[in-house]
Scaffold this motif. Structure first.
Motif, short mmCIF file in Angstrom:
data_model
loop_
_atom_site.label_atom_id
_atom_site.label_comp_id
_atom_site.label_asym_id
_atom_site.label_seq_id
_atom_site.Cartn_x
_atom_site.Cartn_y
_atom_site.Cartn_z
N CYS A 1 -7.47 -0.95 0.23
CA CYS A 1 -6.41 -1.44 1.11
C CYS A 1 -7.03 -2.01 2.37
O CYS A 1 -7.72 -1.30 3.10
CB CYS A 1 -5.41 -0.34 1.46
N CYS B 1 -5.29 -0.05 5.66
CA CYS B 1 -5.64 1.29 6.14
C CYS B 1 -7.02 1.74 5.68
O CYS B 1 -7.50 2.79 6.07
CB CYS B 1 -4.58 2.31 5.69
N HIS C 1 0.10 3.54 3.47
CA HIS C 1 0.57 3.25 4.82
C HIS C 1 1.76 2.29 4.72
O HIS C 1 1.95 1.65 3.69
CB HIS C 1 -0.56 2.70 5.70
N CYS D 1 0.83 -1.21 0.00
CA CYS D 1 0.00 0.00 0.00
C CYS D 1 0.87 1.26 0.00
O CYS D 1 1.78 1.37 0.80
CB CYS D 1 -0.90 -0.01 1.22
#
Ligand SMILES: [Zn+2]
Length: 588
Positions: free
Chosen positions: A59, A62, A41, A38
């Motif tokens: 994702c 997050c 994050h 990702c």
């Protein structure tokens, strides 16, 4: 936001989210979807997923999710109109003039394109100076001495800024006003007299392009002994040095293909390496790496070989860059070139003197950063306790960034041996550092996966995707009030409205109507492994919901009965209870 029939909608239809996201994130195919680390994050195992079928991303770490525009807006930190432009450009779709831009935006855009145009003209001017003037001849001789032939000078766009002091100024002045000239950074203003003059004088020029290949700045090397030896464009509306890596525009393909980058200090180094046929090289341009530059690089590869100059400044820059790269979870190796004769060798000098093959060999052998750092620490005075302490302090911040505990432990042993430090002592120092770091790590997102029952999940998925019977299903759910009181009520409500409209359901638009928690749950459900939905399955899910609804009602009725109401009401409740029990029995 992408209204039907709008330009944004058309671009979205033509754009492939996997391709666009793939320019920022390294994606691997996993089943029907693609996944990767990702970009929003920090993570070590991929929980970022892109669906080519649904044209959305999500994702699981997050909770970020949406369509190609949401992605670009988050990634580029821009607004919707800009995101449309970015996606259109990436997909080679001609951009319409957008009337809804604010006057300031239009003005800024206009200024930026004028500055880019001015840089293109300056580039042509500098190249002509190198090729066709007496002064340029000296510069050519210098470059030829460095092994650059005519073809290569052209390939890298190398030019020459003459010594006169106003040659470029005179060339540009008829077309551009003073403010633009100064804003471009190509021309400076004398503080006291207010007079304008060329920023680059008697220097070899190197065009610096942004990622998409537009020249946005120049680097310039003094031909004589002028100081500073290297002078770059200042920060301008089109150039921020912490956002640009030299040679990135030409390295992109090779970076992806080879999956590693060679990071060098200056443009001469990058050119020397690229000339040797190694295209996956970028230069940070003098300064040590900035976080934005690392993010840019990380879109193409997360493996880097740092090959900075071997002088003190280069070492310091290497070490600063290492810290940043490790923080961003890069796999880092360090190439410290051996001296050539009695000269410390930068990549340019080394390749000229020792040749490309020797450089390639050393590149392959470049040690992991920890080895490099141990070697550095060993150069310190280790004869005293204080000296050892200093060496250890030098190493600790790096060691504690090693993600794997096993590796950390191995390195502890090695460091203890190499620096002749008591191993238990070293280990306790390491674990103390690790503890301190743990305290810094922020706690995870507040959001914790919310359980929706499988039946609800299944129905939500069908409402979003079952083109054939979605509308029918929505009617059933709505008429029987089947989702009222469920934890997922709001998601159902939004999907039912969208389904009844008869238009295709856009996950992103439904998501935009929801609160954050519900939006995340919706995306999570959309990315679950699932079979092709059938009407029979939908009906059995509906029955299950009816059953649960009856159970809930029965519990309510029972509570009311226990409150012992007056006779007529009691009769009604008892009848209701009978009916509900019949219904539940029949369903079994
Ligand atoms: Zn994430």
């Amino acid at each position: 936001m992408a209204e039907a029939g709008s330009f944004a909608e058309k671009v979205k239809q033509q754009a492939d989210i996997v391709r666009v996201v793939g320019e920022y994130v390294r994606l691997k195919k996993t089943g029907k979807d693609f996944s990767g680390l990702c970009p929003f994050h920090q993570e070590k195992t991929p929980s970022f997923t892109v669906s080519p079928i649904k044209q959305i991303f999500y994702c699981f770490g997050c909770g970020k999710g949406g369509d190609v525009y949401n992605f670009v807006m988050d990634m580029e930190k821009c607004e919707f109109p800009e995101a449309v432009k970015v996606v259109a450009e990436k997909c080679g779709i001609a951009i319409q003039r957008q009337k809804d831009r604010s006057p300031e935006e239009r003005k800024e855009n206009q200024q930026r394109s004028v500055l880019v145009e001015m840089h293109r003209e300056a580039q042509t001017f500098f190249v002509k100076q190198l090729e066709g003037t007496l002064e340029g001849k000296a510069a050519r001789a210098y470059l030829e001495d460095r092994g650059l032939d005519k073809e290569e000078l052209g390939r890298f766009g190398i030019g020459y800024a003459p010594s006169g002091g106003d040659a470029l100024l005179r060339h540009l002045k008829p077309k551009y006003n003073e403010k633009l000239l100064v804003d471009s950074g190509l021309v400076s203003r004398d503080q006291s007299a207010g007079r304008l003059f060329d920023r680059f004088r008697r220097r070899i020029t190197f065009p610096i392009s942004n990622e998409s290949g537009k020249i946005v700045a120049f680097g310039a090397r003094a031909l004589g002994e002028d100081m500073p030896k290297y002078l770059n464009s200042p920060e301008t509306p089109i150039y921020s040095k912490s956002h640009v890596l030299y040679h990135m525009d030409r390295a992109k393909e090779a970076l992806r293909r080879q999956d590693f980058a060679i990071l060098v200090e200056g443009y001469m180094d990058a050119i020397a390496v690229a000339r040797a046929g190694i295209s996956n090289v970028v230069a940070s341009c003098g300064t040590s790496l900035a976080e934005q530059q690392i993010k840019l690089l990380g879109r193409f590869t997360r493996r880097v070989i740092v090959n900075y100059d071997p002088d003190t400044a280069g070492q310091a820059a290497t070490e600063r860059s290492l810290s940043l790269l490790l923080e961003q979870d890069f796999e880092v190796r360090v190439l410290a070139l051996p001296s050539v004769g009695d000269k410390k060798a930068d990549p340019d000098l080394f390749i000229r003197e020792r040749g490309k093959d020797e450089y390639l060999k050393l590149l392959k052998e470049a040690p992991p950063y920890v080895d490099y750092l141990i070697a550095r620490a060993r150069q310190m005075d280790l004869t005293t306790g204080e000296g050892k302490q200093r060496a250890l302090n030098f190493l600790l911040p790096y060691i504690q960034k090693i993600p794997s505990g096993i590796l950390r432990s191995e390195w502890a042993t090695r460091i203890a041996q190499q620096l002749r430090i008591d191993e238990p002592l070293l280990r306790s120092a390491l674990s103390k550092a690790a503890r301190e770091r743990r305290r810094e790590i922020k706690s995870g997102p507040e959001w914790i996966g919310r359980a929706a029952k499988p039946v609800e999940r299944r129905l939500i998925r069908m409402l979003a995707e079952a083109e054939g019977f979605r509308q029918e299903l929505a009617k059933h759910l709505q008429n029987a009030h089947l989702y009222h009181g469920l934890e997922t009520e709001k998601i159902f409500a939004a999907l039912v409205i969208a389904s009844l409209s008869g238009q295709p359901v856009q996950a992103t638009e439904v998501g935009a109507m929801l609160e954050e928690r519900d939006r995340r749950l919706l995306f999570e459900i959309l990315f679950e492994e699932a079979n092709e939905p059938t009407w029979e399955e939908a009906m059995s899910c509906i029955e299950a919901l009816q059953h649960r609804q009856a159970e809930r009602e029965l519990a309510d009725v029972q509570r009311s009965i226990e409150a012992n109401p007056a006779a007529p009401e009691m009769r009604g409740l008892l009848e209701k209870k009978q009916e509900l029990m019949r219904r539940l029995a029949a369903a079994r």
